[in-house]
Design an enzyme around this catalytic site. Structure first.
Site, PDB file in Angstrom:
ATOM      1  N   GLN A  28       0.825  -1.211   0.000  1.00  0.00           N
ATOM      2  CA  GLN A  28       0.000   0.000   0.000  1.00  0.00           C
ATOM      3  C   GLN A  28       0.859   1.262   0.000  1.00  0.00           C
ATOM      4  O   GLN A  28       0.518   2.247  -0.645  1.00  0.00           O
ATOM      5  CB  GLN A  28      -0.945   0.011   1.207  1.00  0.00           C
ATOM      6  CG  GLN A  28      -2.010  -1.073   1.201  1.00  0.00           C
ATOM      7  CD  GLN A  28      -3.054  -0.895   0.107  1.00  0.00           C
ATOM      8  OE1 GLN A  28      -3.347   0.210  -0.336  1.00  0.00           O
ATOM      9  NE2 GLN A  28      -3.617  -2.004  -0.350  1.00  0.00           N
ATOM     10  N   SER A  53      12.742  -1.270   0.321  1.00  0.00           N
ATOM     11  CA  SER A  53      11.761  -0.197   0.143  1.00  0.00           C
ATOM     12  C   SER A  53      12.467   1.123  -0.123  1.00  0.00           C
ATOM     13  O   SER A  53      12.021   1.935  -0.925  1.00  0.00           O
ATOM     14  CB  SER A  53      10.926  -0.026   1.399  1.00  0.00           C
ATOM     15  OG  SER A  53      10.216  -1.179   1.671  1.00  0.00           O
ATOM     16  N   MET A  84       1.379  -5.791  12.499  1.00  0.00           N
ATOM     17  CA  MET A  84       2.051  -6.262  13.714  1.00  0.00           C
ATOM     18  C   MET A  84       3.235  -5.374  14.104  1.00  0.00           C
ATOM     19  O   MET A  84       3.747  -5.472  15.213  1.00  0.00           O
ATOM     20  CB  MET A  84       2.528  -7.709  13.541  1.00  0.00           C
ATOM     21  CG  MET A  84       1.426  -8.727  13.621  1.00  0.00           C
ATOM     22  SD  MET A  84       0.523  -8.649  15.183  1.00  0.00           S
ATOM     23  CE  MET A  84      -1.069  -8.122  14.615  1.00  0.00           C
ATOM     24  N   GLN A  86       3.193  -1.942  13.570  1.00  0.00           N
ATOM     25  CA  GLN A  86       2.756  -0.552  13.782  1.00  0.00           C
ATOM     26  C   GLN A  86       2.878  -0.088  15.226  1.00  0.00           C
ATOM     27  O   GLN A  86       3.297   1.034  15.491  1.00  0.00           O
ATOM     28  CB  GLN A  86       1.310  -0.377  13.289  1.00  0.00           C
ATOM     29  CG  GLN A  86       1.212  -0.485  11.776  1.00  0.00           C
ATOM     30  CD  GLN A  86      -0.204  -0.311  11.257  1.00  0.00           C
ATOM     31  OE1 GLN A  86      -1.106   0.109  11.980  1.00  0.00           O
ATOM     32  NE2 GLN A  86      -0.410  -0.645   9.989  1.00  0.00           N
ATOM     33  N   HIS A 108      -6.139   0.116   7.810  1.00  0.00           N
ATOM     34  CA  HIS A 108      -6.872  -1.017   8.382  1.00  0.00           C
ATOM     35  C   HIS A 108      -6.982  -0.711   9.874  1.00  0.00           C
ATOM     36  O   HIS A 108      -6.066  -0.142  10.461  1.00  0.00           O
ATOM     37  CB  HIS A 108      -6.078  -2.310   8.116  1.00  0.00           C
ATOM     38  CG  HIS A 108      -6.631  -3.547   8.761  1.00  0.00           C
ATOM     39  ND1 HIS A 108      -7.972  -3.857   8.778  1.00  0.00           N
ATOM     40  CD2 HIS A 108      -6.004  -4.565   9.418  1.00  0.00           C
ATOM     41  CE1 HIS A 108      -8.138  -5.010   9.418  1.00  0.00           C
ATOM     42  NE2 HIS A 108      -6.966  -5.455   9.816  1.00  0.00           N
ATOM     43  N   GLY A 134      -2.422  -3.205  -3.054  1.00  0.00           N
ATOM     44  CA  GLY A 134      -1.712  -1.971  -3.372  1.00  0.00           C
ATOM     45  C   GLY A 134      -1.411  -1.812  -4.857  1.00  0.00           C
ATOM     46  O   GLY A 134      -1.583  -0.729  -5.424  1.00  0.00           O
ATOM     47  N   ASP A 191     -13.057  -6.919   7.518  1.00  0.00           N
ATOM     48  CA  ASP A 191     -11.846  -7.172   6.724  1.00  0.00           C
ATOM     49  C   ASP A 191     -11.232  -8.519   7.108  1.00  0.00           C
ATOM     50  O   ASP A 191     -10.898  -9.333   6.250  1.00  0.00           O
ATOM     51  CB  ASP A 191     -10.830  -6.038   6.955  1.00  0.00           C
ATOM     52  CG  ASP A 191      -9.641  -6.150   6.039  1.00  0.00           C
ATOM     53  OD1 ASP A 191      -9.777  -5.824   4.840  1.00  0.00           O
ATOM     54  OD2 ASP A 191      -8.560  -6.590   6.496  1.00  0.00           O
ATOM     55  N   GLU A 227      -9.674 -27.528 -14.039  1.00  0.00           N
ATOM     56  CA  GLU A 227     -11.081 -27.543 -13.665  1.00  0.00           C
ATOM     57  C   GLU A 227     -11.369 -26.822 -12.360  1.00  0.00           C
ATOM     58  O   GLU A 227     -12.357 -26.093 -12.259  1.00  0.00           O
ATOM     59  CB  GLU A 227     -11.495 -29.028 -13.536  1.00  0.00           C
ATOM     60  CG  GLU A 227     -12.883 -29.326 -13.940  1.00  0.00           C
ATOM     61  CD  GLU A 227     -13.272 -28.657 -15.237  1.00  0.00           C
ATOM     62  OE1 GLU A 227     -14.053 -27.710 -15.138  1.00  0.00           O
ATOM     63  OE2 GLU A 227     -12.802 -29.063 -16.331  1.00  0.00           O
ATOM     64  N   GLU A 231      -9.552 -22.142 -13.808  1.00  0.00           N
ATOM     65  CA  GLU A 231     -10.731 -21.510 -14.405  1.00  0.00           C
ATOM     66  C   GLU A 231     -11.415 -20.517 -13.463  1.00  0.00           C
ATOM     67  O   GLU A 231     -12.262 -19.727 -13.876  1.00  0.00           O
ATOM     68  CB  GLU A 231     -11.725 -22.604 -14.867  1.00  0.00           C
ATOM     69  CG  GLU A 231     -12.643 -22.146 -15.975  1.00  0.00           C
ATOM     70  CD  GLU A 231     -13.546 -23.271 -16.516  1.00  0.00           C
ATOM     71  OE1 GLU A 231     -13.051 -24.420 -16.651  1.00  0.00           O
ATOM     72  OE2 GLU A 231     -14.719 -22.997 -16.786  1.00  0.00           O
TER      73      GLU A 231
HETATM   74  P1  NDP Z   1       3.676  -4.403   3.659  1.00  0.00           P
HETATM   75  O1  NDP Z   1       3.907  -5.721   4.267  1.00  0.00           O
HETATM   76  O2  NDP Z   1       3.733  -4.301   2.179  1.00  0.00           O
HETATM   77  O3  NDP Z   1       4.686  -3.358   4.311  1.00  0.00           O
HETATM   78  C1  NDP Z   1       5.974  -3.344   3.919  1.00  0.00           C
HETATM   79  C2  NDP Z   1       6.613  -2.038   4.319  1.00  0.00           C
HETATM   80  O4  NDP Z   1       6.769  -2.004   5.729  1.00  0.00           O
HETATM   81  C3  NDP Z   1       7.969  -1.928   3.707  1.00  0.00           C
HETATM   82  O5  NDP Z   1       8.267  -0.569   3.430  1.00  0.00           O
HETATM   83  C4  NDP Z   1       8.859  -2.479   4.800  1.00  0.00           C
HETATM   84  O6  NDP Z   1      10.167  -1.942   4.758  1.00  0.00           O
HETATM   85  C5  NDP Z   1       8.156  -1.986   6.043  1.00  0.00           C
HETATM   86  N1  NDP Z   1       8.429  -2.901   7.154  1.00  0.00           N
HETATM   87  C6  NDP Z   1       8.298  -4.243   7.176  1.00  0.00           C
HETATM   88  N2  NDP Z   1       8.660  -4.746   8.367  1.00  0.00           N
HETATM   89  C7  NDP Z   1       9.037  -3.693   9.093  1.00  0.00           C
HETATM   90  C8  NDP Z   1       9.535  -3.552  10.404  1.00  0.00           C
HETATM   91  N3  NDP Z   1       9.730  -4.607  11.200  1.00  0.00           N
HETATM   92  N4  NDP Z   1       9.810  -2.303  10.843  1.00  0.00           N
HETATM   93  C9  NDP Z   1       9.604  -1.232  10.037  1.00  0.00           C
HETATM   94  N5  NDP Z   1       9.172  -1.306   8.780  1.00  0.00           N
HETATM   95  C10 NDP Z   1       8.884  -2.519   8.323  1.00  0.00           C
HETATM   96  O7  NDP Z   1       2.311  -3.805   4.214  1.00  0.00           O
HETATM   97  P2  NDP Z   1       0.920  -3.702   3.466  1.00  0.00           P
HETATM   98  O8  NDP Z   1       0.985  -2.584   2.481  1.00  0.00           O
HETATM   99  O9  NDP Z   1       0.457  -5.042   3.027  1.00  0.00           O
HETATM  100  O10 NDP Z   1       0.010  -3.257   4.683  1.00  0.00           O
HETATM  101  C11 NDP Z   1       0.107  -1.964   5.231  1.00  0.00           C
HETATM  102  C12 NDP Z   1      -1.212  -1.613   5.868  1.00  0.00           C
HETATM  103  O11 NDP Z   1      -2.220  -1.570   4.869  1.00  0.00           O
HETATM  104  C13 NDP Z   1      -1.694  -2.632   6.897  1.00  0.00           C
HETATM  105  O12 NDP Z   1      -2.362  -1.931   7.906  1.00  0.00           O
HETATM  106  C14 NDP Z   1      -2.665  -3.484   6.117  1.00  0.00           C
HETATM  107  O13 NDP Z   1      -3.634  -4.127   6.912  1.00  0.00           O
HETATM  108  C15 NDP Z   1      -3.297  -2.429   5.235  1.00  0.00           C
HETATM  109  N6  NDP Z   1      -3.908  -2.926   4.014  1.00  0.00           N
HETATM  110  C16 NDP Z   1      -3.195  -3.733   3.183  1.00  0.00           C
HETATM  111  C17 NDP Z   1      -3.747  -4.196   2.004  1.00  0.00           C
HETATM  112  C18 NDP Z   1      -2.941  -5.012   1.044  1.00  0.00           C
HETATM  113  O14 NDP Z   1      -3.459  -5.292  -0.030  1.00  0.00           O
HETATM  114  N7  NDP Z   1      -1.710  -5.405   1.301  1.00  0.00           N
HETATM  115  C19 NDP Z   1      -5.142  -3.854   1.648  1.00  0.00           C
HETATM  116  C20 NDP Z   1      -5.754  -2.890   2.533  1.00  0.00           C
HETATM  117  C21 NDP Z   1      -5.153  -2.483   3.693  1.00  0.00           C
HETATM  118  P3  NDP Z   1      11.426  -2.844   4.270  1.00  0.00           P
HETATM  119  O15 NDP Z   1      11.336  -2.959   2.789  1.00  0.00           O
HETATM  120  O16 NDP Z   1      12.577  -2.071   4.733  1.00  0.00           O
HETATM  121  O17 NDP Z   1      11.225  -4.173   4.957  1.00  0.00           O
HETATM  122 MG    MG Z   2      -8.953  -6.362   3.089  1.00  0.00          MG
HETATM  123 MG    MG Z   3      -6.757  -7.181   5.747  1.00  0.00          MG
END
Ligand code: NDP
Ligand code: MG
Ligand code: MG
EC number: 1.1.1.86
Length: 332
Positions: A28, A53, A84, A86, A108, A134, A191, A227, A231
């Site tokens: 995202q 990232s 987890m 945040q 979320h 995303g 969700d 199947e 599909e």
């Molecule tokens: P991601 O798993 O894609 O997040 C990855 C990002 O978080 C990267 O920039 C990564 O940095 C950083 N990160 C990972 N681990 C750590 C850590 N331990 N400490 C600090 N930074 C870290 O997240 P999502 O985009 O999937 O989800 C983000 C939010 O969006 C959540 O609240 C989720 O519920 C919500 N959401 C997600 C959807 C989806 O489709 N994925 C849909 C709707 C909502 P690095 O590259 O350095 O590891």
């Molecule tokens: Mg969802």
């Molecule tokens: Mg979700």
């Protein structure tokens, strides 16, 4: 009836002079940062470490900074790091560095609803939750569309939280489609329920069970794969475009009769009882507790699950069929 907002109901004005910190540049985070920037907003990407990232953000023309530095400048802080993670980032990097009254924004509701983050009462706390991955949030935006989203307000000391949530929703393209007003509780619980019983868990296990049944009966795995798994995309595409009615019109009368009768026989009251149990586990907070414990143990269940699936006959069969699937994809 749900309250729905579209482009005419939302203005970028309440946030156009604000500094927006996007924390995280993954699924995202990348989509939001790019869409908000393309909408003319002032975005700064905040990251914990100079990893993948960071590189990606630089490639996309951002100048990422460490989380605390982004937070110090920000009027609006958006959490787009894993659920987890945040609360730790909030406790260690955000809370000690944020401007008084800065907004806290979520995609979320998990951390707020389950009280893992306790925001200061001077901050507006709101959510914009896209109902799609995303990559799609970015893809639809660049093509003039938008992924629908939910908005919710948890704390509103400024009285302007909803306008700002709608502004963010507009900035990422969601109001081009439509945005539904909800609560943190409703978004979080629905969700989780959706991803567990349908989108991620339910659909996958339904397909796997059907595949395995055919294979156990001695049918060729390749035939079973087409199947019961491959599909699915074509059927879901028609449901997406034309609803269940449209899908039922697109299949043969034989499939209609079999589907209308046997579908209900397989997905029966017993399955719905289990769905209720899953909902209860979410609503009571038991699922959240369990997931936090799993995460704290290093996510062993996720690791095992991924390994089992990667080695499964389904995935082995897919690897064998990959060339056929690739060759058949539309060329434009
Ligand atoms: P991601 O798993 O894609 O997040 C990855 C990002 O978080 C990267 O920039 C990564 O940095 C950083 N990160 C990972 N681990 C750590 C850590 N331990 N400490 C600090 N930074 C870290 O997240 P999502 O985009 O999937 O989800 C983000 C939010 O969006 C959540 O609240 C989720 O519920 C919500 N959401 C997600 C959807 C989806 O489709 N994925 C849909 C709707 C909502 P690095 O590259 O350095 O590891
Ligand atoms: Mg969802
Ligand atoms: Mg979700």
């Amino acid at each position: 009836m749900a309250k729905i907002y579209t482009d005419q109901d939302a203005s970028l004005d309440p946030i156009k002079d604000k500094k927006i910190a996007v924390l995280g540049y993954g699924n995202q985070g990348r989509a939001w940062a790019l869409n908000l920037r393309d909408s003319g907003l002032n975005v700064i990407v905040g990251l914990e470490r100079e990893g993948n990232s960071w590189k990606q953000a630089v490639q996309d023309g951002f100048q990422p900074v460490h989380t605390e530095d982004a937070v110090k400048q920000a009027d609006i802080i958006i959490f787009l790091i894993p659920d987890m993670v945040q609360r730790y980032v909030y406790r260690e990097k955000v809370q000690p560095n944020m401007k008084e009254g800065a907004d806290l924004v979520f995609a979320h509701g998990f951390n707020i609803h389950y009280k893992l983050i306790d925001p200061p009462s001077t901050s507006d706390v709101y959510m914009v939750a896209p109902k799609g991955p995303g990559a799609t949030v970015r893809d639809f935006y660049t093509k003039g569309g938008g992924v629908p989203a939910l908005v919710a307000v948890q704390q509103n000391p400024s009285g302007k939280a909803l306008e700002k949530a709608l502004a963010i929703a507009k900035g990422i393209g969601a109001t081009r489609a439509g945005v539904i007003e909800t609560t943190f509780k409703e978004e979080t619980e629905t969700d989780l329920f959706g991803e567990q019983t349908t989108l991620v868990g339910g659909v996958m296990e339904l397909m796997r069970s059907a595949f395995r049944t055919l294979v156990e009966l001695g049918y060729q795995p390749e035939v079973a794969y087409f199947e019961t798994i491959n599909e699915m995309k074509m059927i879901v595409d028609i449901i997406y475009e034309k609803g269940f009615t449209g899908m039922l019109k697109a299949v043969s009368d034989t499939a209609k009769y079999g589907g209308l009768t046997v579908g209900k026989f397989v997905i029966n009251e017993e399955v719905r009882k289990r769905m209720l149990e899953a909902a209860e586990k979410i609503r009571s907070g038991k699922f959240a507790e369990e997931w936090i414990e799993e995460y704290n143990r290093g996510s062993p269940t996720i690791k095992e699950g991924l390994e089992e699936i990667e080695n499964s006959l389904e995935e082995q069969t897919r690897r064998r069929l990959k060339e056929i699937i690739e060759r058949g994809k539309p060329k434009s």
